[in-house]
Design a protein around this motif. Structure first.
Motif, short mmCIF file in Angstrom:
data_model
loop_
_atom_site.label_atom_id
_atom_site.label_comp_id
_atom_site.label_asym_id
_atom_site.label_seq_id
_atom_site.Cartn_x
_atom_site.Cartn_y
_atom_site.Cartn_z
N SER A 166 39.39 5.00 47.89
CA SER A 166 38.93 5.94 49.14
C SER A 166 40.02 7.00 49.74
O SER A 166 39.90 7.83 50.41
N ALA A 167 41.32 6.35 49.36
CA ALA A 167 42.62 7.32 49.57
C ALA A 167 43.40 7.39 48.58
O ALA A 167 43.75 6.15 47.73
N LEU A 219 38.94 13.17 45.89
CA LEU A 219 40.32 13.33 46.51
C LEU A 219 41.19 14.36 46.14
O LEU A 219 42.13 14.64 47.02
#
Length: 224
Positions: A166-167, A219
């Motif tokens: 997620s990051a 991302l």
């Protein structure tokens, strides 16, 4: 005036010859030296004429004696060489270097020289083989380290792709493995084990996998 008999024409009377020149007189010292030295010169000439055959005979005897001594010396050296070579084979080559003449070209000496040359050649080849094996193992170790670091970095990226991220901060572990792989690739290129293009291709492969992971998880958006 009429009774004068003087004629003005060329004279017809013969010219008398000049008187002979007297030999130059020698000084008393020069004459005395000539008287004393003339018998000595005559004796020397007679002595040289008489002693020339004797000198030739003496020269022939001296030459014959020198030749005999040299021949005897060669025989003695040959006997010593044979006795030494039968007990110590290494002495044969050393004596062959010291002696001259037909003995140098004897079959035993030629065989010993050939054995020594073959031993030197084999020693050089063995050393070259040892060096080549050492270099091969060193290069193999560096290549193996490059493959290991690259596989670890790619496996970490693949695991992150399966689990999802997620990051970008979640790729810290894989980034560390990528840094180690890059360092090992640069070392291989610097040592000449790997070419520059091959190293660039390996690093580009790892960076492409990471970039693809970021794009799949939203991302990173590549520029159009």
């Amino acid at each position: 005036r009429g009774g004068s008999t003087h004629s003005y024409g060329p004279s017809t009377a013969p010219t008398p010859p000049p008187p002979p020149r007297a030999p130059s007189a020698l000084s008393p010292t020069t004459a005395r030296l000539q008287r004393h030295l003339r018998p000595s010169f005559e004796k020397m000439e007679v002595h040289n004429i008489e002693s020339s055959p004797r000198r030739r005979d003496n020269l022939a005897l001296n030459v014959a004696a020198g030749f005999g001594i040299g021949f005897f010396s060669v025989i003695v050296v040959a006997i010593c060489f044979r006795a030494g070579s039968s007990s110590d084979p290494s002495l044969e080559l050393s004596l062959s270097r010291m002696t001259t003449g037909p003995m140098v070209h004897s079959p035993a000496m030629m065989a010993s020289a050939a054995r020594e040359m073959s031993w030197l050649t084999e020693a050089r080849l063995r050393k070259r083989d040892r060096q080549a094996e050492k270099h091969r193992m060193y290069n193999k170790a560096i290549k193996s380290a490059v493959k290991t670091r690259t596989k670890k970095a790619l496996r970490a990226i693949e695991d992150a792709t399966k689990t999802g991220i997620s990051a970008e901060s979640e790729l810290a572990a894989s980034d560390k493995l990528m840094s180690e792989a890059y360092k090992q690739i640069d070392k291989a290129v610097q040592k000449g084990v790997m070419k520059q293009n091959t190293g660039s291709r390996q690093k580009s492969r790892i960076a492409t996998w990471r970039k693809k992971l970021l794009v799949e998880n939203g991302l990173y958006a590549p520029a159009e």
